[in-house]
Design a protein around this motif. Structure first.
Motif, PDB file in Angstrom:
ATOM      1  N   PRO A 161      80.678  37.654  13.454  1.00  0.00           N
ATOM      2  CA  PRO A 161      80.292  37.292  14.827  1.00  0.00           C
ATOM      3  C   PRO A 161      81.495  36.855  15.651  1.00  0.00           C
ATOM      4  O   PRO A 161      82.587  36.600  15.111  1.00  0.00           O
ATOM      5  CB  PRO A 161      79.304  36.128  14.624  1.00  0.00           C
ATOM      6  CG  PRO A 161      79.701  35.533  13.317  1.00  0.00           C
ATOM      7  CD  PRO A 161      80.212  36.663  12.468  1.00  0.00           C
ATOM      8  N   LEU A 162      81.287  36.766  16.955  1.00  0.00           N
ATOM      9  CA  LEU A 162      82.336  36.370  17.898  1.00  0.00           C
ATOM     10  C   LEU A 162      81.877  35.117  18.628  1.00  0.00           C
ATOM     11  O   LEU A 162      80.758  35.062  19.130  1.00  0.00           O
ATOM     12  CB  LEU A 162      82.607  37.493  18.897  1.00  0.00           C
ATOM     13  CG  LEU A 162      83.606  37.201  20.017  1.00  0.00           C
ATOM     14  CD1 LEU A 162      85.013  37.036  19.450  1.00  0.00           C
ATOM     15  CD2 LEU A 162      83.573  38.306  21.067  1.00  0.00           C
ATOM     16  N   THR A 163      82.735  34.115  18.694  1.00  0.00           N
ATOM     17  CA  THR A 163      82.413  32.850  19.351  1.00  0.00           C
ATOM     18  C   THR A 163      83.155  32.760  20.674  1.00  0.00           C
ATOM     19  O   THR A 163      84.390  32.858  20.706  1.00  0.00           O
ATOM     20  CB  THR A 163      82.777  31.659  18.454  1.00  0.00           C
ATOM     21  OG1 THR A 163      82.061  31.752  17.215  1.00  0.00           O
ATOM     22  CG2 THR A 163      82.418  30.348  19.134  1.00  0.00           C
ATOM     23  N   GLN A 175      77.626  32.187  20.061  1.00  0.00           N
ATOM     24  CA  GLN A 175      78.066  33.055  18.972  1.00  0.00           C
ATOM     25  C   GLN A 175      77.400  34.417  19.153  1.00  0.00           C
ATOM     26  O   GLN A 175      76.175  34.540  19.078  1.00  0.00           O
ATOM     27  CB  GLN A 175      77.696  32.460  17.614  1.00  0.00           C
ATOM     28  CG  GLN A 175      78.234  33.245  16.433  1.00  0.00           C
ATOM     29  CD  GLN A 175      77.821  32.624  15.116  1.00  0.00           C
ATOM     30  OE1 GLN A 175      76.668  32.697  14.713  1.00  0.00           O
ATOM     31  NE2 GLN A 175      78.768  31.988  14.433  1.00  0.00           N
ATOM     32  N   PHE A 176      78.199  35.444  19.414  1.00  0.00           N
ATOM     33  CA  PHE A 176      77.691  36.784  19.680  1.00  0.00           C
ATOM     34  C   PHE A 176      77.702  37.603  18.384  1.00  0.00           C
ATOM     35  O   PHE A 176      78.671  37.566  17.628  1.00  0.00           O
ATOM     36  CB  PHE A 176      78.550  37.500  20.729  1.00  0.00           C
ATOM     37  CG  PHE A 176      78.467  36.884  22.103  1.00  0.00           C
ATOM     38  CD1 PHE A 176      77.516  37.303  23.007  1.00  0.00           C
ATOM     39  CD2 PHE A 176      79.345  35.872  22.488  1.00  0.00           C
ATOM     40  CE1 PHE A 176      77.436  36.746  24.276  1.00  0.00           C
ATOM     41  CE2 PHE A 176      79.281  35.303  23.743  1.00  0.00           C
ATOM     42  CZ  PHE A 176      78.315  35.740  24.645  1.00  0.00           C
ATOM     43  N   GLN A 177      76.611  38.353  18.189  1.00  0.00           N
ATOM     44  CA  GLN A 177      76.504  39.262  17.055  1.00  0.00           C
ATOM     45  C   GLN A 177      75.843  40.549  17.527  1.00  0.00           C
ATOM     46  O   GLN A 177      74.785  40.516  18.152  1.00  0.00           O
ATOM     47  CB  GLN A 177      75.671  38.638  15.931  1.00  0.00           C
ATOM     48  CG  GLN A 177      75.512  39.517  14.712  1.00  0.00           C
ATOM     49  CD  GLN A 177      76.789  39.605  13.890  1.00  0.00           C
ATOM     50  OE1 GLN A 177      77.255  38.623  13.332  1.00  0.00           O
ATOM     51  NE2 GLN A 177      77.370  40.795  13.822  1.00  0.00           N
ATOM     52  N   MET A 189      72.789  39.799  20.168  1.00  0.00           N
ATOM     53  CA  MET A 189      72.163  38.484  20.031  1.00  0.00           C
ATOM     54  C   MET A 189      73.229  37.420  20.292  1.00  0.00           C
ATOM     55  O   MET A 189      74.372  37.542  19.834  1.00  0.00           O
ATOM     56  CB  MET A 189      71.550  38.302  18.647  1.00  0.00           C
ATOM     57  CG  MET A 189      70.443  39.293  18.327  1.00  0.00           C
ATOM     58  SD  MET A 189      69.540  38.890  16.821  1.00  0.00           S
ATOM     59  CE  MET A 189      68.734  37.362  17.314  1.00  0.00           C
ATOM     60  N   ALA A 190      72.844  36.406  21.047  1.00  0.00           N
ATOM     61  CA  ALA A 190      73.738  35.289  21.360  1.00  0.00           C
ATOM     62  C   ALA A 190      73.044  33.994  20.980  1.00  0.00           C
ATOM     63  O   ALA A 190      71.900  33.753  21.386  1.00  0.00           O
ATOM     64  CB  ALA A 190      74.108  35.280  22.839  1.00  0.00           C
ATOM     65  N   ARG A 191      73.728  33.188  20.212  1.00  0.00           N
ATOM     66  CA  ARG A 191      73.152  31.937  19.688  1.00  0.00           C
ATOM     67  C   ARG A 191      73.953  30.751  20.210  1.00  0.00           C
ATOM     68  O   ARG A 191      75.190  30.778  20.219  1.00  0.00           O
ATOM     69  CB  ARG A 191      73.193  31.975  18.158  1.00  0.00           C
ATOM     70  CG  ARG A 191      72.625  30.753  17.484  1.00  0.00           C
ATOM     71  CD  ARG A 191      72.833  30.855  15.981  1.00  0.00           C
ATOM     72  NE  ARG A 191      72.320  29.704  15.275  1.00  0.00           N
ATOM     73  CZ  ARG A 191      72.569  29.438  13.992  1.00  0.00           C
ATOM     74  NH1 ARG A 191      73.342  30.255  13.310  1.00  0.00           N
ATOM     75  NH2 ARG A 191      72.064  28.364  13.430  1.00  0.00           N
ATOM     76  N   ASP A 192      73.257  29.746  20.623  1.00  0.00           N
ATOM     77  CA  ASP A 192      73.902  28.536  21.134  1.00  0.00           C
ATOM     78  C   ASP A 192      74.377  27.683  19.958  1.00  0.00           C
ATOM     79  O   ASP A 192      73.573  27.139  19.193  1.00  0.00           O
ATOM     80  CB  ASP A 192      72.906  27.747  21.996  1.00  0.00           C
ATOM     81  CG  ASP A 192      73.540  26.517  22.633  1.00  0.00           C
ATOM     82  OD1 ASP A 192      74.750  26.303  22.425  1.00  0.00           O
ATOM     83  OD2 ASP A 192      72.829  25.769  23.335  1.00  0.00           O
ATOM     84  N   ILE A 193      75.694  27.574  19.802  1.00  0.00           N
ATOM     85  CA  ILE A 193      76.261  26.780  18.711  1.00  0.00           C
ATOM     86  C   ILE A 193      77.120  25.648  19.278  1.00  0.00           C
ATOM     87  O   ILE A 193      78.070  25.207  18.625  1.00  0.00           O
ATOM     88  CB  ILE A 193      77.090  27.664  17.757  1.00  0.00           C
ATOM     89  CG1 ILE A 193      78.236  28.349  18.522  1.00  0.00           C
ATOM     90  CG2 ILE A 193      76.225  28.689  17.066  1.00  0.00           C
ATOM     91  CD1 ILE A 193      79.257  28.985  17.594  1.00  0.00           C
ATOM     92  N   THR A 194      76.780  25.190  20.472  1.00  0.00           N
ATOM     93  CA  THR A 194      77.587  24.138  21.113  1.00  0.00           C
ATOM     94  C   THR A 194      77.677  22.902  20.234  1.00  0.00           C
ATOM     95  O   THR A 194      78.758  22.334  20.037  1.00  0.00           O
ATOM     96  CB  THR A 194      76.974  23.783  22.470  1.00  0.00           C
ATOM     97  OG1 THR A 194      76.851  24.959  23.268  1.00  0.00           O
ATOM     98  CG2 THR A 194      77.847  22.771  23.195  1.00  0.00           C
ATOM     99  N   ARG A 195      76.544  22.480  19.672  1.00  0.00           N
ATOM    100  CA  ARG A 195      76.537  21.277  18.842  1.00  0.00           C
ATOM    101  C   ARG A 195      77.380  21.489  17.585  1.00  0.00           C
ATOM    102  O   ARG A 195      78.175  20.614  17.202  1.00  0.00           O
ATOM    103  CB  ARG A 195      75.106  20.928  18.465  1.00  0.00           C
ATOM    104  CG  ARG A 195      74.964  19.655  17.636  1.00  0.00           C
ATOM    105  CD  ARG A 195      73.499  19.274  17.461  1.00  0.00           C
ATOM    106  NE  ARG A 195      73.354  18.097  16.636  1.00  0.00           N
ATOM    107  CZ  ARG A 195      73.273  18.123  15.307  1.00  0.00           C
ATOM    108  NH1 ARG A 195      73.314  19.292  14.667  1.00  0.00           N
ATOM    109  NH2 ARG A 195      73.138  17.012  14.611  1.00  0.00           N
ATOM    110  N   LEU A 196      77.221  22.643  16.930  1.00  0.00           N
ATOM    111  CA  LEU A 196      78.014  22.915  15.738  1.00  0.00           C
ATOM    112  C   LEU A 196      79.503  22.999  16.081  1.00  0.00           C
ATOM    113  O   LEU A 196      80.355  22.541  15.307  1.00  0.00           O
ATOM    114  CB  LEU A 196      77.551  24.226  15.096  1.00  0.00           C
ATOM    115  CG  LEU A 196      76.138  24.249  14.514  1.00  0.00           C
ATOM    116  CD1 LEU A 196      75.802  25.642  14.000  1.00  0.00           C
ATOM    117  CD2 LEU A 196      76.000  23.233  13.394  1.00  0.00           C
TER     118      LEU A 196
END
Length: 445
Positions: A161-163, A175-177, A189-196
């Protein structure tokens, strides 16, 4: 009798009756033409009924007919009914997929084979700022214009994936996949990983700060231990053993702190400023000498150079990666084994290899070898003096040089660690300046 055969008999019967009636009036040809015209009128009437049914009310029952036309109407009716059922199931399935996608917190974007936007869920509107009224049919790189995403999209290598920050809010880390499916279509698909991402930054800062704070007390301890070590002749043997043990553990702690600091720098610093063409034969020979000093003659260490092109990169980082692989081979292979450092061509460019003929590694451990502090044999690793960070450092060095690490090992068959570099990271070998011919210098005045 089949409908087609019955239709032929009907045609022949009408033609015969017409010809017979015409013969009665001394005009058999005219009677035959009248019979054929009557047959043609019947077929035209059925065609008109078929057109009216399909055009105005295709969902109603088919027109009443017999023979070939009756079978044709029945077959069309059953086909339409089956198509309506199939379409109903597909619409129901598509509706459930859309409803489930709408319920997802992750962005889902469907792209056609050209990379144009076809459909997306509401999460994509919130995270990526997509609007149905304006963005449908637009190319995805027109809306997500970050050069890293553009390169990722066109590279077609979506294994990792790409952040990136969100294109509408830099505080939002996504995080893009991308997944390929169908006729070269893509699912983004894009996932919110701000907290991580924030937790990872806190971890890196914590490790870096603690490592810096530990260096001062460790330096003080090392200094005093070296001073006491000069006075061992006047100390009891019991204290001498204690001092030696303290020196070993202090050295181990210093190595751990140094590796943590190096790993933190690799994670935070973008690098690239010190990249230059490296003479790999010279670098490997230098690492070989260091590995021989660590081995103290227990293993036979050789260098093989089959690639003449030079590697463009950071000498310090590449040396650190090769040294970690070579030192691991020395630490974890039995006495008498052979360790080979190799620089050779590869179909994708060139590769650095560190190979040994030792005990090998169980394949179950291979996916986790690059994790921090992961050890195949904890007791053996602690006794060897390793920190558990060597392969993690190798992984980050290779990522900074657009390379990847491949591990091939089986119990009893040794281990092969291969660092594969792309062709873009290679430079032509340095040209050797020709020697000046004797007598070409101008004579002294």
């Amino acid at each position: 009798m089949r409908p087609w055969s019955r239709e032929l008999w009907r045609l022949g019967l009408l033609a015969g009756i017409g010809a017979l009636a015409g013969w009665t009036f001394s005009a058999p040809g005219l009677g035959l033409a009248a019979g054929l015209a009557l047959c043609l009128f019947h077929h035209l009437r059925q065609l008109h009924a078929l057109r009216t049914w399909l055009t105005h009310n295709p969902h109603a029952d088919p027109p009443a007919a017999s023979g070939l036309w009756g079978e044709l109407f029945d077959r069309l009716y059953r086909y339409q009914k089956g198509q309506r059922l199939t379409q109903s199931r597909l619409r129901s399935t598509l509706k459930r997929i859309q409803e489930s996608s709408e319920a997802m917190h992750d962005s889902v974007v469907m792209l056609d084979r050209h990379g144009d936007l076809e459909w997306w869920n509401s999460a994509a509107t919130r995270m990526l700022g997509l609007e149905a009224a304006h963005d449908r049919g637009q190319h995805v790189t027109n809306l997500i214009r970050d050069p890293r995403f553009v390169d990722y999209f066109h590279a077609r290598d979506y294994r990792e994936p790409l952040t990136l920050p969100s294109p509408i809010d830099e505080r939002l880390i996504l995080q893009f996949q991308i997944t390929l499916y169908g006729d070269d279509e893509r699912l983004l698909m894009a996932r919110d990983i701000t907290r991580l991402h924030r937790l990872e930054e806190m971890r890196r800062d914590f490790v870096a700060n603690v490592s810096h704070e530990l260096r001062t007390p460790l330096t003080v301890l090392t200094g005093y231990l070296e001073t006491y070590h000069d006075l061992v002749e006047g100390l009891p043997p019991r204290l001498v053993r204690g001092l030696s043990r303290m020196q070993e553990q202090t050295t181990r702690m210093q190595n751990l702190v140094n590796d943590l600091l190096l790993l933190s720098r690799l994670e935070i610093d973008q690098g690239g400023d010190d990249h230059a063409p490296l003479a790999m034969d010279t670098l490997l020979e230098s690492v070989r000498r260091d590995a021989e000093a660590l081995s103290a003659g227990r293993q036979r260490i050789t260098v093989e150079v089959e690639e003449t092109r030079r590697l463009i990169g950071s000498e310090q980082e590449i040396r650190s990666a090769i040294s970690n692989l070579a030192f691991n081979a020395v630490r974890y292979t039995p006495e008498g084994c052979r360790v080979t450092l190799r620089w050779r061509p590869h179909p994708q460019g060139a590769c650095l290899e560190v190979e040994d003929d030792g005990d090998g590694i169980d394949p179950v451990h291979l996916p986790r070898l690059t994790e921090r502090f992961y050890r195949v044999d904890k007791g053996r690793s602690a006794a060897s003096g390793g920190t558990g960070l060597g392969l993690a450092i190798v992984k980050h060095v290779l990522l900074r040089h657009d390379a990847r690490l491949e591990i091939d090992s089986r119990p009893g068959h040794g281990a092969l660690f291969r660092c594969v570099f792309p062709a873009a990271r290679l430079a032509a070998p340095a040209a050797v300046a020709p020697a000046s011919p004797r007598g070409s210098l101008d004579p002294a005045p």
